[in-house]
Design a protein around this motif. Structure first.
Motif, short mmCIF file in Angstrom:
data_model
loop_
_atom_site.label_atom_id
_atom_site.label_comp_id
_atom_site.label_asym_id
_atom_site.label_seq_id
_atom_site.Cartn_x
_atom_site.Cartn_y
_atom_site.Cartn_z
N GLY A 461 0.82 -1.21 0.00
CA GLY A 461 0.00 0.00 0.00
C GLY A 461 0.86 1.26 0.00
N LEU A 462 1.86 1.26 0.86
CA LEU A 462 2.75 2.42 0.97
C LEU A 462 3.55 2.60 -0.32
CD1 LEU A 462 4.15 2.20 4.60
CD2 LEU A 462 2.61 3.94 3.66
N SER A 463 4.02 1.49 -0.87
CA SER A 463 4.79 1.54 -2.11
C SER A 463 3.98 2.19 -3.21
CB SER A 463 5.16 0.13 -2.56
OG SER A 463 6.32 -0.28 -1.93
N GLU A 464 2.73 1.72 -3.35
CA GLU A 464 1.89 2.24 -4.42
C GLU A 464 1.75 3.74 -4.31
OE1 GLU A 464 -2.07 0.30 -4.84
OE2 GLU A 464 -0.75 -1.46 -5.11
N ARG A 465 1.58 4.20 -3.07
CA ARG A 465 1.32 5.60 -2.88
C ARG A 465 2.56 6.46 -3.07
NH1 ARG A 465 -0.85 8.66 2.32
NH2 ARG A 465 -0.71 10.75 1.44
N TRP A 466 3.72 5.96 -2.62
CA TRP A 466 4.89 6.83 -2.54
C TRP A 466 6.04 6.54 -3.48
CZ3 TRP A 466 4.24 11.31 -0.52
CH2 TRP A 466 3.30 11.48 0.49
N ASP A 468 6.64 6.59 -6.58
CA ASP A 468 6.96 7.57 -7.62
C ASP A 468 6.84 9.00 -7.14
OD1 ASP A 468 7.31 5.47 -9.39
OD2 ASP A 468 5.17 5.41 -9.87
N GLN A 469 6.54 9.17 -5.85
CA GLN A 469 6.29 10.51 -5.33
C GLN A 469 7.28 10.91 -4.26
OE1 GLN A 469 3.94 12.35 -6.64
NE2 GLN A 469 3.03 10.76 -7.91
N SER A 470 8.45 10.25 -4.25
CA SER A 470 9.40 10.58 -3.20
C SER A 470 10.81 10.57 -3.76
CB SER A 470 9.28 9.56 -2.06
OG SER A 470 9.46 8.26 -2.56
#
Ligand SMILES: [Zn+2]
Length: 508
Positions: A461-466, A468-470
């Motif tokens: 879940g965390l991977s999906e969210r972050w 490409d955004q970090s």
């Protein structure tokens, strides 16, 4: 085929025997293409000038613009064979002469070397502007820059090579310690004789007994404020003096003295390699710890605790007035030999990086390709990491950890040092936990490391969210061994030490 600079540099490091024919422009290849195109270009320029021809003259002779001749002479582009044949004709030389790999002059050789250096990955990584190679740049300036570049390259190579040698030596040493259950009978014997010589019969080793030991070995003690920062103590062998710091915040003043004395007893000389350096360090620390926590006394103490099923590293620490780390270390020396209990020991930085480790209980430590454990990151589920999340820093932390090869019980404690916070852990397989205080803990974790899913991969879940955004900016890894200074094994500044001894030596 085009490569940007960064991709290309990585490719040259990873791929041996890269086919240079794939690269159409000379600047793509820092090693081969530039040299040839540069050398050829220099030779063309030299021959043209010898013949008092301008760029225009040569351009007209070969049917090219002056600017194209300039590009060729600067070695910016691999010249076509047809152009080279035309140039050779125009200059009145055989083609072979143009293609010779030898630089046409010493100056040309220097310029080629400078351009190669500036086009290479090391110079590029520095982010410095390239120095234009002009007539006004003296040979001496080029030689100086090349000298600095060569030294920088040497340092990089050395730094890259040193930790590997150190890691291999450390791995060999850890295997040797495992074979003998981290028990060194000859060092125990030496400690016993020394303590008997000064009449120490048991209990904590006082500062006074430590001083008596120094006197027995013929040394006088001198406490100073200006001990060089790279040392824990300095011995003046000529005048039989040991210099020690007046106070060393947070550390046991007896430790430095006993290690210095242990060094003399063991006849330690300047180590000639990492293997010798590491063995000396292990033996010196072992003998110092064996003096602080004498074998016979400690075995009696631990035997009684086991009979009551109250074994505890803290009690050993308190009974002999030593640090938790010394008590934990000493426990591993004696636990298997005298109590029949296999154990493991980990000292880990708060980042998770292991700085010291020992096991003879099959606790599977993370390893690198060389089998080195030091600098590797401990599983997040292990007690050595979990203890950092506990608010209470004074009570011992205990935990059961289900690992792929069985359940282990561990006890961990945190100590703060100048280099940050470290956890010191002692553990044993489930079958032996019945002897330890703290076996009733409810703390339990499961670890499947080195499986990626255990703790090395973030939750989906965390991977999906972050993912490409970090963009975290890394702090340079500073593991114990990687931080070892290049050049000397010990990191001791000899100039400082000699100046110190000179200024403190007794006046004759
Ligand atoms: Zn893990």
């Amino acid at each position: 085929m085009t490569f940007n600079k960064a991709t290309f540099n990585t490719a040259t490091f990873d791929t041996a025997g890269l086919n240079t024919a794939h690269f159409s422009t000379a600047t793509d290849d820092p090693d081969e293409g530039i040299l040839d195109a540069l050398t050829i270009g220099k030779r063309i320029r030299q021959l043209r000038r010898d013949r008092a021809m301008t760029l225009d003259d040569l351009g007209v002779a070969i049917g090219r613009a002056a600017s194209q001749v300039s590009v060729m002479e600067n070695g910016k582009r691999e010249p076509r064979l047809s152009d080279l044949q035309a140039v050779a004709r125009a200059l009145g030389v055989p083609l072979d002469q143009l293609l010779s790999t030898e630089a046409p002059s010493r100056r040309a050789a220097l310029e080629i070397a400078l351009e190669r250096a500036q086009g290479g990955p090391l110079f590029t990584s520095l982010g410095l502007p390239a120095l234009p190679v002009r007539k006004g740049l003296s040979d001496q300036a080029i030689e100086t820059i090349l000298g600095l570049h060569a030294e920088l390259e040497r340092l990089h190579r050395e730094r890259a090579a040193t930790p590997e040698e150190a890691r291999r030596a450390n791995t060999r040493l850890r295997q040797q310690m495992r074979r003998q259950n981290n028990y060194f009978p000859e060092l125990e014997e030496q400690a016993r004789k020394l303590l008997a010589a000064v009449g120490h019969t048991g209990g904590p080793l006082s500062q006074r007994v430590a001083s008596d030991l120094a006197a027995y070995l013929g040394y006088s003690l001198h406490y100073v404020n200006d001990l060089p920062g790279s040392t824990r103590s300095i011995s003046d062998l000529a005048n039989k003096r040991i210099y020690l710091p007046v106070s060393h915040q947070g550390s046991d003043p007896r430790g430095s003295l006993l290690r210095a004395l242990a060094g003399h007893v063991l006849g330690a000389t300047e180590p000639t390699g990492y293997g010798e350096f590491l063995l000396q360090r292990v033996e010196t620390n072992y003998l110092a710890a064996a003096l602080l926590v004498p074998e016979a006394d400690a075995v009696r103490f631990l035997g009684e605790a086991r009979a009551k099923r109250e074994l505890s590293v803290e009690d050993l620490r308190d009974n002999f007035a030593v640090t938790y780390e010394t008590a934990a270390h000493r426990f591993t020396n004696l636990a298997t030999e005298h109590l029949g209990i296999p154990v493991h020991f980990i000292k880990a930085h708060s980042s998770g990086a292991i700085s010291k480790a020992y096991e003879n209980d099959d606790a599977k430590f993370p390893e690198d390709v060389l089998g080195a454990v030091e600098g590797q990151v401990v599983c997040r589920q292990w007690s050595a990491r979990q203890v950092f999340d506990i608010a209470d820093r004074f009570s011992p932390y205990h935990q059961y950890t289900d690992k792929p090869n069985g359940t282990y019980w561990c006890t961990s404690s945190i100590q703060s040092t100048g280099q940050g916070e470290f956890s010191v852990s002692v553990g044993t397989p489930f079958a032996h936990v019945k002897w330890f205080r703290g076996r009733d803990t409810a703390n339990r974790r499961a670890s499947t490391c080195p499986e990626l899913g255990c703790c090395r991969q973030p939750p989906a879940g965390l991977s999906e969210r972050w993912a490409d955004q970090s963009f975290p900016s890394p702090r340079l890894e500073s593991s114990l061994l990687a931080a070892m200074p290049a050049g000397t094994f010990t990191g001791i500044d000899s100039t400082e030490v000699y100046e110190f001894l000179e200024s403190h030596a007794p006046v004759e």
